[in-house]
Design a protein around this motif. Structure first.
Motif, PDB file in Angstrom:
ATOM      1  N   ALA A   1      18.838 -19.615  13.718  1.00 12.84           N
ATOM      2  CA  ALA A   1      18.514 -20.973  13.301  1.00 12.84           C
ATOM      3  C   ALA A   1      19.342 -21.968  14.090  1.00 12.84           C
ATOM      4  CB  ALA A   1      18.767 -21.152  11.807  1.00 12.84           C
ATOM      5  N   GLY A   2      18.705 -23.040  14.538  1.00 13.23           N
ATOM      6  CA  GLY A   2      19.414 -24.090  15.266  1.00 13.23           C
ATOM      7  C   GLY A   2      18.809 -25.441  14.949  1.00 13.23           C
ATOM      8  N   GLY A   3      19.278 -26.466  15.637  1.00 13.85           N
ATOM      9  CA  GLY A   3      18.774 -27.803  15.409  1.00 13.85           C
ATOM     10  C   GLY A   3      19.694 -28.643  14.545  1.00 13.85           C
ATOM     11  N   PRO A   4      19.240 -29.822  14.123  1.00  9.53           N
ATOM     12  CA  PRO A   4      20.094 -30.746  13.363  1.00  9.53           C
ATOM     13  C   PRO A   4      20.689 -30.147  12.096  1.00  9.53           C
ATOM     14  CG  PRO A   4      18.088 -31.845  14.081  1.00  9.53           C
ATOM     15  CD  PRO A   4      17.911 -30.401  14.404  1.00  9.53           C
ATOM     16  N   LEU A   5      19.900 -29.337  11.360  1.00  8.56           N
ATOM     17  CA  LEU A   5      20.408 -28.771  10.110  1.00  8.56           C
ATOM     18  C   LEU A   5      21.510 -27.760  10.360  1.00  8.56           C
ATOM     19  CD1 LEU A   5      19.639 -29.411   7.190  1.00  8.56           C
ATOM     20  CD2 LEU A   5      17.958 -30.214   8.825  1.00  8.56           C
ATOM     21  N   ALA A   6      21.402 -27.023  11.451  1.00 10.66           N
ATOM     22  CA  ALA A   6      22.452 -26.051  11.773  1.00 10.66           C
ATOM     23  C   ALA A   6      23.762 -26.751  12.093  1.00 10.66           C
ATOM     24  CB  ALA A   6      22.018 -25.189  12.955  1.00 10.66           C
ATOM     25  N   ARG A   7      23.678 -27.977  12.603  1.00  8.09           N
ATOM     26  CA  ARG A   7      24.892 -28.720  12.924  1.00  8.09           C
ATOM     27  C   ARG A   7      25.480 -29.399  11.693  1.00  8.09           C
ATOM     28  NH1 ARG A   7      22.088 -29.142  17.981  1.00  8.09           N
ATOM     29  NH2 ARG A   7      20.703 -30.820  17.318  1.00  8.09           N
ATOM     30  N   VAL A   8      24.633 -29.851  10.781  1.00 12.64           N
ATOM     31  CA  VAL A   8      25.110 -30.587   9.607  1.00 12.64           C
ATOM     32  C   VAL A   8      25.411 -29.647   8.438  1.00 12.64           C
ATOM     33  CG1 VAL A   8      24.505 -32.378   7.923  1.00 12.64           C
ATOM     34  CG2 VAL A   8      23.864 -32.655  10.315  1.00 12.64           C
ATOM     35  N   LEU A   9      24.644 -28.556   8.306  1.00 11.76           N
ATOM     36  CA  LEU A   9      24.816 -27.626   7.189  1.00 11.76           C
ATOM     37  C   LEU A   9      25.057 -26.190   7.691  1.00 11.76           C
ATOM     38  CD1 LEU A   9      21.892 -28.782   4.824  1.00 11.76           C
ATOM     39  CD2 LEU A   9      24.320 -29.379   4.635  1.00 11.76           C
ATOM     40  N   PRO A  10      26.044 -25.972   8.532  1.00  6.01           N
ATOM     41  CA  PRO A  10      26.222 -24.630   9.098  1.00  6.01           C
ATOM     42  C   PRO A  10      26.535 -23.571   8.046  1.00  6.01           C
ATOM     43  CG  PRO A  10      28.129 -26.009   9.592  1.00  6.01           C
ATOM     44  CD  PRO A  10      27.078 -26.910   9.030  1.00  6.01           C
ATOM     45  N   GLN A  11      27.321 -23.911   7.043  1.00 10.83           N
ATOM     46  CA  GLN A  11      27.705 -22.906   6.051  1.00 10.83           C
ATOM     47  C   GLN A  11      26.537 -22.567   5.120  1.00 10.83           C
ATOM     48  OE1 GLN A  11      31.893 -23.204   4.595  1.00 10.83           O
ATOM     49  NE2 GLN A  11      31.837 -25.233   5.565  1.00 10.83           N
ATOM     50  N   LEU A  12      25.747 -23.557   4.753  1.00 12.43           N
ATOM     51  CA  LEU A  12      24.568 -23.275   3.937  1.00 12.43           C
ATOM     52  C   LEU A  12      23.561 -22.456   4.734  1.00 12.43           C
ATOM     53  CD1 LEU A  12      22.979 -23.677   1.311  1.00 12.43           C
ATOM     54  CD2 LEU A  12      22.059 -25.806   2.288  1.00 12.43           C
ATOM     55  N   CYS A  13      23.356 -22.800   5.985  1.00  7.22           N
ATOM     56  CA  CYS A  13      22.402 -22.060   6.818  1.00  7.22           C
ATOM     57  C   CYS A  13      22.830 -20.605   6.989  1.00  7.22           C
ATOM     58  CB  CYS A  13      22.268 -22.729   8.185  1.00  7.22           C
ATOM     59  SG  CYS A  13      21.338 -24.284   8.164  1.00  7.22           S
ATOM     60  N   ALA A  14      24.149 -20.350   7.031  1.00 12.02           N
ATOM     61  CA  ALA A  14      24.642 -18.986   7.222  1.00 12.02           C
ATOM     62  C   ALA A  14      24.280 -18.075   6.053  1.00 12.02           C
ATOM     63  CB  ALA A  14      26.155 -19.008   7.425  1.00 12.02           C
ATOM     64  N   ARG A  15      23.906 -18.639   4.910  1.00 13.72           N
ATOM     65  CA  ARG A  15      23.465 -17.817   3.770  1.00 13.72           C
ATOM     66  C   ARG A  15      22.114 -17.158   4.044  1.00 13.72           C
ATOM     67  NH1 ARG A  15      24.044 -21.604  -1.587  1.00 13.72           N
ATOM     68  NH2 ARG A  15      26.141 -22.483  -1.222  1.00 13.72           N
ATOM     69  N   TYR A  16      21.306 -17.799   4.887  1.00 12.70           N
ATOM     70  CA  TYR A  16      19.914 -17.373   5.035  1.00 12.70           C
ATOM     71  C   TYR A  16      19.616 -16.711   6.378  1.00 12.70           C
ATOM     72  CZ  TYR A  16      19.337 -20.441   1.011  1.00 12.70           C
ATOM     73  OH  TYR A  16      19.461 -21.037  -0.222  1.00 12.70           O
ATOM     74  N   PHE A  17      20.301 -17.142   7.441  1.00  9.41           N
ATOM     75  CA  PHE A  17      19.924 -16.702   8.778  1.00  9.41           C
ATOM     76  C   PHE A  17      21.016 -15.825   9.382  1.00  9.41           C
ATOM     77  CE2 PHE A  17      18.348 -21.059   7.993  1.00  9.41           C
ATOM     78  CZ  PHE A  17      17.000 -20.763   7.845  1.00  9.41           C
ATOM     79  N   ASP A  18      20.602 -14.905  10.242  1.00 12.37           N
ATOM     80  CA  ASP A  18      21.561 -13.998  10.876  1.00 12.37           C
ATOM     81  C   ASP A  18      22.539 -14.741  11.764  1.00 12.37           C
ATOM     82  OD1 ASP A  18      20.362 -11.691   9.759  1.00 12.37           O
ATOM     83  OD2 ASP A  18      18.809 -11.768  11.289  1.00 12.37           O
ATOM     84  N   ILE A  19      22.016 -15.684  12.531  1.00 18.64           N
ATOM     85  CA  ILE A  19      22.841 -16.425  13.489  1.00 18.64           C
ATOM     86  C   ILE A  19      22.538 -17.914  13.326  1.00 18.64           C
ATOM     87  CG2 ILE A  19      23.388 -16.787  15.926  1.00 18.64           C
ATOM     88  CD1 ILE A  19      22.409 -13.944  16.433  1.00 18.64           C
ATOM     89  N   VAL A  20      23.575 -18.711  13.303  1.00 17.00           N
ATOM     90  CA  VAL A  20      23.430 -20.165  13.211  1.00 17.00           C
ATOM     91  C   VAL A  20      24.059 -20.783  14.450  1.00 17.00           C
ATOM     92  CG1 VAL A  20      23.948 -22.232  11.869  1.00 17.00           C
ATOM     93  CG2 VAL A  20      23.519 -20.062  10.691  1.00 17.00           C
TER      94      VAL A  20
END
Length: 522
Positions: free
Chosen positions: A99-118
């Motif tokens: 996962a990448g893009g604006p959300l990966a930059r603003v919500l990296p810790q939340l994104c790490a719950r769902y995706f293998d790589i942020v």
């Protein structure tokens, strides 16, 4: 050697809470094509899908096919990224999801719950990740957007000459990310133009084509003039900030180099509102004067208007639009939107601090058509205005009269392509069924009708899983919450957006190795 199977998806959730693509809309996203440029052509088998243009990725067999799934999208697309991840993992447990893009930059810790790589960096960070995980031969020798993978039939092609922005508007995601403006090397711009030969127009999707050193801007225009004069492209357009229009010299340079027109963030004709948005660059020249100056120089001008119901009355917004529609010297706004307090922006942090966000808000609601805050006028009145924004708040009679006046005024000034582009907002009002801005008025099958009030907005048909899912993946179809029942920042947001967290996120790669298939563990 078997090729690495890669699927890149630009995720999008249509505002109508149903699902459909927008193939004719201008501009389109370059993101999936830019990400494709990270992979070596001879070692990787690539597929790209843009849900904004093509509609939802319904062919789930493509998710089962991929060994590496790369997901990106704008702020409100996080839920859709989660959904595609759940489908892919259910159909192919060995797939690696990035996962990448604006959300990966603003919500990296939340994104790490769902995706293998942020990935919180640009496309180059994806290339580094690919080389590190699969071998350097999988990385492209030169990271250049794969524009050849875009639709060949469309007369408009897309490119980039810079990244980020040199201004800091209060509502902009670029401000939240806090990354410096970066001009791309002229050779990189040339490589993109060479892929786009034959296009009627090349549109630069930079946040600010006019940013950076002025010598860089001059060099870009000279390069574009070379391609236009040689007949390789018919013309070009770009996104620029308002300071570009302060001097006629830049307009004349642009016109001589083959420019067809610009998009620029007018946002409001009210100076007080512009100061509220921290749009200092817009105060150099009145908005109406910028528009007329550009049109009189032979180039079209597109822009949007933004309404903040906490700061401005509905009546004032209606009056502003009526004044524009009554003036044939100005183009109509290409869109009208609510001011969106995007995550991590100064506007968002101020609203959180003031406890001004409504309760039970979802990230899905941050689409410019849902009331998210307290407001000066009655809620019903504001929601009615939001519904009318899909038609730019202009009836067909007024749009017809404005189009006629605009055509008469500029038919001898604007080239045919630029004149048609200038009239496109009028045509969108006259033909709403074919207008992307009016898509909410034509709901898809099974879609709940919108309320335009954040706490009661329906989720839409995409939140209904199409295949049976394990319990752990069913949670991926739950909406991402922004506020709780009291209107406070939701617990899921605290780690990334709590008061102690900086808005300037470092470029990083977050890898949860225990979740990756054993075959690629380091």
């Amino acid at each position: 050697m078997r090729k690495l199977r890669v699927l890149i998806v630009n995720c999008y959730s249509d505002n109508n809470r149903g699902a459909r693509g927008n193939p004719l809309f201008v501009p389109q996203s370059i993101a999936p094509l830019a990400l494709a440029g990270a992979f070596a052509r001879e070692c990787c088998e690539l597929q790209v899908h843009c849900e904004f243009r093509q509609g939802p990725l319904d062919e789930l067999k493509r998710l089962a096919w991929a060994q590496l799934l790369v997901l990106t999208g704008l702020n409100s697309a996080l839920d859709r990224m989660k959904q595609l991840c759940a489908y892919a993992k259910s159909l192919n447990p060995g797939v690696v999801v990035v996962a990448g893009g604006p959300l990966a930059r603003v919500l990296p810790q939340l994104c790490a719950r769902y995706f293998d790589i942020v990935l919180s960096g640009d496309v180059e960070s994806l290339a580094e990740m690919v080389a590190g995980m699969y071998g350097p031969e999988m990385r492209a020798a030169a990271v250049t957007p794969r524009l050849d993978l875009g639709p060949r039939w469309h007369p408009v092609g897309y490119a980039e000459a810079s990244r980020n922005c040199n201004f800091a508007c209060s509502f902009c995601s670029m401000t939240a990310e806090g990354r410096p403006y970066q001009s791309l090397a002229l050779a990189q711009v040339r490589a993109q133009l060479e892929q786009l030969q034959g296009k009627q127009c090349v549109m630069f999707l930079d946040q600010n084509f006019f940013g950076g050193a002025r010598c860089d801007v001059e060099a870009r225009m000279e390069l574009l003039r070379e391609f236009v004069d040689a007949g390789h492209i018919k013309g070009w357009a770009a996104l620029v900030t308002s300071d570009f229009f302060a001097k006629d010299d830049w307009l004349q340079r642009a016109r001589r180099s083959g420019c067809i027109g610009f998009f620029s963030g007018v946002e409001s004709m009210d100076d007080a509102q512009l100061r509220h948005y921290q749009k200092k660059q817009n105060l150099q020249l009145p908005g109406a004067q910028r528009i007329e100056r550009c049109l009189s120089a032979g180039m079209t001008f597109h822009y949007g208007l933004i309404f903040d119901p906490r700061e401005r009355r509905v009546a004032a917004m209606r009056s502003e639009v009526e004044a524009i529609a009554s003036n044939p010297a100005l183009t109509l706004p290409s869109f009208i939107s609510l001011a969106i307090p995007l995550l991590g922006t100064p506007m968002f942090r101020r609203l959180v601090a003031e406890h001004a966000l409504l309760p039970h808000l979802k990230l899905r609601d941050m689409d410019g058509r849902s009331l998210l805050t307290e407001c000066l006028d009655p809620v019903d009145e504001v929601c009615q205005l939001l519904a009318e924004m899909d038609f730019c708040m202009i009836d067909t009679t007024r749009a017809r009269r404005h189009a006629w006046g605009l055509w008469r005024r500029y038919r001898g000034t604007l080239p045919a392509r630029a004149l048609l582009s200038a009239l496109s907002p009028d045509l969108a009002c006259l033909l709403p069924r074919f207008s992307t801005a009016s898509r909410e008025a034509h709901l898809g099958a099974g879609a709940a009708r919108r309320t335009h009030y954040g706490p009661s907005e329906p989720l839409g048909t995409l939140y209904q899983p199409r295949i049976p899912l394990e319990a752990r993946y069913q949670a991926f179809f739950e909406p991402t919450r922004v506020t709780d029942a009291q209107g406070e920042l939701h617990a899921d947001m605290q780690a990334d957006l709590g008061s102690s967290v900086s808005t300037e996120m470092p470029v990083q790669i977050l890898i949860e190795r225990q979740r990756l298939p054993a075959m690629i563990r380091g």
